[in-house]
Design a protein around this motif. Structure first.
Motif, short mmCIF file in Angstrom:
data_model
loop_
_atom_site.label_atom_id
_atom_site.label_comp_id
_atom_site.label_asym_id
_atom_site.label_seq_id
_atom_site.Cartn_x
_atom_site.Cartn_y
_atom_site.Cartn_z
N LYS B 15 0.86 -1.19 0.00
CA LYS B 15 0.00 0.00 0.00
C LYS B 15 0.90 1.24 0.00
CE LYS B 15 -3.54 -2.53 2.53
NZ LYS B 15 -4.24 -2.70 3.83
N SER B 16 1.42 1.55 -1.15
CA SER B 16 2.45 2.59 -1.27
C SER B 16 1.87 3.96 -1.61
CB SER B 16 3.44 2.17 -2.36
OG SER B 16 2.78 2.06 -3.61
N ALA B 17 0.57 4.02 -1.90
CA ALA B 17 -0.08 5.29 -2.23
C ALA B 17 -1.44 5.31 -1.53
CB ALA B 17 -0.27 5.41 -3.74
N ARG B 42 -2.21 5.54 -12.98
CA ARG B 42 -0.86 5.99 -12.67
C ARG B 42 -0.82 6.61 -11.27
NH1 ARG B 42 1.23 8.55 -18.10
NH2 ARG B 42 0.70 6.51 -18.94
N GLY B 43 0.20 6.28 -10.52
CA GLY B 43 0.36 6.88 -9.19
C GLY B 43 -0.34 6.11 -8.08
N SER B 45 -1.24 2.53 -5.84
CA SER B 45 -0.40 1.45 -5.30
C SER B 45 -0.17 0.34 -6.32
CB SER B 45 -1.07 0.86 -4.06
OG SER B 45 -1.24 1.85 -3.07
N HIS B 47 -0.12 0.54 -9.61
CA HIS B 47 0.82 1.00 -10.63
C HIS B 47 2.24 1.03 -10.08
CE1 HIS B 47 2.80 4.11 -13.20
NE2 HIS B 47 2.25 3.37 -14.14
N ASN B 48 2.38 1.50 -8.86
CA ASN B 48 3.71 1.55 -8.24
C ASN B 48 4.32 0.16 -8.12
OD1 ASN B 48 3.36 4.28 -7.92
ND2 ASN B 48 2.89 4.19 -5.74
N CYS B 49 3.48 -0.82 -7.83
CA CYS B 49 3.95 -2.20 -7.67
C CYS B 49 4.50 -2.75 -8.99
CB CYS B 49 2.81 -3.07 -7.16
SG CYS B 49 3.05 -4.82 -7.33
N GLY B 50 3.82 -2.41 -10.08
CA GLY B 50 4.34 -2.76 -11.41
C GLY B 50 4.04 -4.16 -11.88
N TYR B 89 -0.11 -4.47 2.80
CA TYR B 89 -0.06 -4.97 1.43
C TYR B 89 -1.37 -5.70 1.15
CZ TYR B 89 0.86 -9.26 3.96
OH TYR B 89 0.76 -10.32 4.85
#
Lengths: 15, 98
Positions: B15-17, B42-43, B45, B47-50, B89
């Motif tokens: 959970k980065s965003a 975009r931006g 969690s 998307h950040n995870c990829g 997460y």
């Protein structure tokens, strides 16, 4: 009789 | 053992965003019986995870099966997984098959 054709589309939810 | 098993992948999304940032369609009693990812914002969690991709079908969320869940219930399970403070997460079991 295609079951697939009788099923409705889904809504879309943004999470 | 289900047919989907050999091609399913477990993806851990931190959970980065402040948002998860996915849109899903589908659920029980629709043309798409399991939720499918239709957008990755975009931006968020995800998307950040990829690792999550548009077109993947979500089989499980934190070990909870989405089989037989209608759209709103599946969406609620994902939203609650993101909201809970028990974990930083979310584990998604996904498959490319539809």
């Amino acid at each position: 009789r295609e079951k697939r054709l009788t099923l409705p589309p889904s809504e879309i939810t943004l999470l | 053992p289900g047919l989907l098993e050999p091609t399913s992948t477990l993806i851990r999304v931190p959970k980065s965003a402040s948002t998860l940032g996915i849109a899903i369609e589908g659920g029980a009693k629709t043309r798409q019986p399991l939720p499918r990812i239709v957008t990755i914002q975009r931006g968020g969690s995800a998307h950040n995870c990829g690792q999550l991709k548009v077109g993947q079908v979500i089989l499980e969320v934190n070990g909870i099966s989405l089989q037989g869940r209608e759209h709103r219930e599946a969406a609620r399970i994902i939203a609650e997984a993101f909201k809970t403070k028990e974990k930083d997460y979310i584990d998604f079991l996904v498959t490319e098959l539809n």
